[in-house]
Enzyme design. Structure first.
Site, short mmCIF file in Angstrom:
data_model
loop_
_atom_site.label_atom_id
_atom_site.label_comp_id
_atom_site.label_asym_id
_atom_site.label_seq_id
_atom_site.Cartn_x
_atom_site.Cartn_y
_atom_site.Cartn_z
CG ASP A 29 34.21 32.93 26.66
OD1 ASP A 29 35.37 32.56 26.13
OD2 ASP A 29 33.06 32.15 26.69
CG ASN A 36 37.78 29.75 25.03
OD1 ASN A 36 36.69 30.21 25.87
ND2 ASN A 36 38.86 29.37 25.34
CG ASP A 91 46.03 43.90 39.45
OD1 ASP A 91 46.57 44.75 40.47
OD2 ASP A 91 44.93 44.26 39.22
CG ASP A 135 45.97 43.68 45.35
OD1 ASP A 135 45.19 44.17 45.03
OD2 ASP A 135 46.38 42.86 46.27
CG HIS A 156 38.95 44.42 40.95
ND1 HIS A 156 39.95 45.61 40.60
CD2 HIS A 156 39.45 43.49 41.88
CE1 HIS A 156 40.78 45.18 41.78
NE2 HIS A 156 40.60 43.99 42.34
CG ASP A 157 38.36 44.74 45.06
OD1 ASP A 157 38.24 43.71 44.84
OD2 ASP A 157 39.54 44.79 45.44
#
Length: 558
Positions: A26, A28, A103, A210, A341-342
């Protein structure tokens, strides 16, 4: 495929690194990872040596499924930055000799996409861009059982959502805010292809697609069999459906044909078989370069599904991997992965994330990366990041997990298998929030970041990170890793995974101990010189979670 070292596609020697931007870095202080955050850490990827960055969705989205519900395919969601930020990332990656794969989610859109908003009008030309159906014959809309089919959604409940103003239902294989596109409609396909060409013209180097094997449905939408629960399995009507090869061949002609060989296309294909994958990835058919299959990551699922967790039997893993290695040996190509990520973190799932975290993480990496195929590294995997070990429901964010608990009333299995295990923030340092953000992270940081972090890993020459570096370099430098034939050894051994790779007079022998106890191993032939291990001065027997790689024949790579 019988490629030579000179004519093999570049991606046979490549390693892909997946970035899940929300959890990577991140820039910000808003607690959510973003594109400038990715740009800040490219030196980490350069040191690791990877060739391709696969970026999970950063498109405009309501974020019902963390970006896999897209409301505008040609803009960046403000939470991640801007198109200028993405252009800067593409430029920076290319300057460092890396490629960017986006993706692509085109089985479904968000229900807030303008296409679907217009489709809600029964008189709209876009009505047929999605799967709209009246209630079941003889039943009124909204009545129990009135759904057009009895299929269950991947995210619990039915796949049909009633649109009360029109009195019809729309199909969503996933969340109700993810309506499925109707690929039978030529206008849909052409709109998708135009969007893909737009991204390639912008400098993107390919797509990870996907659930792409679900875009073709049996247009009759028949009921499916009910095995347990209320809703049926409709997958026979949409997994590798009747026109899937036609659609992917058309996509290749319309989008990729005639472009430079720098591109990479990989199709995520739940439920795909070896024979089907061979057809999808056979270069002569010109569909996709490789597929993600799910067989090996379902081996610890019980009859009740992924949250019904059963211990892995190593013989099952060997049988599965061996079948895919053999099945795609003459035509087609494998994708190799443990994490994404799954999926939960592999060191917690199939290894030992306590006493033997380093050893088991490096052993698992060695076994995977030395198969034939293109390896994928998910962010944090190269650090040996573990499952989150959450204990409270309010720590979870994932829609699949939350809906499962709401429907079942049980938290059993979610700590082991929930997707949030992969989505906790990247552990960069021992600083506040593991160096991920100066704000409040969108999901809790794993409590072990004081021990498991990039600074510590990069400083330790024997770390998980540096073992991954060595594996990446070995694939780059030694053609036997990319192109060698595969032969399984000791197929019935309960604890040791062993195989050989052979190419052009060179043989690698790979050994991995999938247990916390020492294992005696007897090989018929002299394996040659030890070139890689996760223990100092290896000697019989194989120690807990030990990996060894031997090389015999030919000249060692320079």
């Amino acid at each position: 495929m019988s490629w030579s070292a000179q004519d093999a596609p570049w991606w046979t020697r490549a390693v892909v690194y997946q970035v899940y931007p929300r959890s990577f870095a991140d820039s910000n202080g808003d607690g959510i990872g973003d594109l400038p955050g990715v740009l800040m850490h490219l030196d980490h990827l350069v040191e690791l040596g990877v060739d391709v960055v696969w970026l999970s969705p950063v498109y405009a989205s309501p974020q019902d499924d963390n970006g896999y519900d897209i409301s505008d395919y040609q803009s960046v969601d403000p939470m991640f930055g801007t198109l200028d930020d993405l252009d800067a990332l593409i430029t920076a990656l290319h300057a460092r000799g890396m490629k960017l794969v986006m993706d692509l989610v085109v089985n479904h859109t968000s229900d807030e996409h303008p296409w679907f908003v217009e489709s809600r009008d029964p008189t709209s030309p876009k009505r047929d861009w999605y799967w709209w159906r009246p209630p079941r014959a003889g039943l009124e809309a909204g009545a129990p059982g009135a759904e057009p089919t009895n299929w269950g959604s991947f995210f619990s409940g039915p796949v049909w959502e009633l649109d009360e103003p029109s009195g019809e239902y729309y199909l969503h294989l996933f969340a109700r805010k993810q309506p499925d596109l109707n690929w039978e409609n030529d206008e849909v396909r052409q709109a998708v292809y135009a969007m893909m060409r737009w991204w390639l013209d912008r400098g993107v180097d390919g797509f990870r697609m996907d659930v792409i094997n679900m875009i073709s449905k049996d247009v009759s939408l028949p009921d499916g069999p009910v095995s347990h629960g209320v809703w049926a399995d409709g997958s026979a009507s949409y997994v590798c459906g009747p026109r899937i090869h036609e659609f992917l061949a058309e996509m290749h002609r319309e989008v990729f044909a005639g472009r430079p060989d720098r591109l990479l296309t990989v199709g995520e294909m739940p439920g795909v078989t070896v024979d089907q994958a061979r057809d999808f990835t056979d270069p002569s058919r010109a569909e996709v370069d490789m597929v993600f299959q799910f067989e090996h990551v379902g081996l610890d699922h019980g009859p009740g599904g992924k949250f019904d967790v059963h211990p892995l039997r190593l013989a099952d893993l060997k049988a599965s991997f061996g079948r895919w290695q053999t099945g795609l040996a003459e035509a087609g190509w494998n994708s190799l992965y443990w994490d994404n990520h799954d999926q939960p973190r592999v060191v917690s799932r199939f290894g030992d994330d306590g006493r033997f975290r380093r050893e088991s993480a490096t052993m698992l990496a060695t076994v995977l990366h030395l198969h034939r195929g293109t390896p994928y590294v998910y962010q944090g995997e190269e650090l040996g990041m573990t499952n989150a070990h959450f204990t409270r429901l309010d720590q979870y964010r994932d829609i699949e997990t939350l809906r499962h608990v709401a429907e079942s009333g049980s938290m059993v299995g979610i700590a082991e298998m929930g997707r949030d295990n992969a989505r906790t923030p990247m552990q960069w340092s021992t600083g506040p929030n593991a160096g991920f953000t100066t704000g409040t992270p969108w999901i809790d940081v794993n409590a072990n970041f004081g021990v498991v972090n990039a600074v510590a890993e990069r400083a330790d020459p024997d770390s998980v990170f540096h073992h991954y570096r060595r594996l990446v370099a070995l694939r780059h430098d030694d053609p036997v890793v990319a192109l060698g034939d595969f032969t399984m050894l000791l197929p019935d051994h309960e604890h040791v995974y062993a195989f050989t790779r052979s190419f052009d007079g060179v043989t690698l022998t790979v050994l991995g101990n999938f247990s916390g106890s020492s294992q005696d191993v007897s090989l018929a032939d002299d394996p040659g010189e030890l070139i890689l291990s996760n223990y100092a001065a290896p000697a019989p027997p194989l120690r807990p979670w030990e990996a060894r790689v031997y090389r015999r024949g030919g000249q060692p790579p320079s």
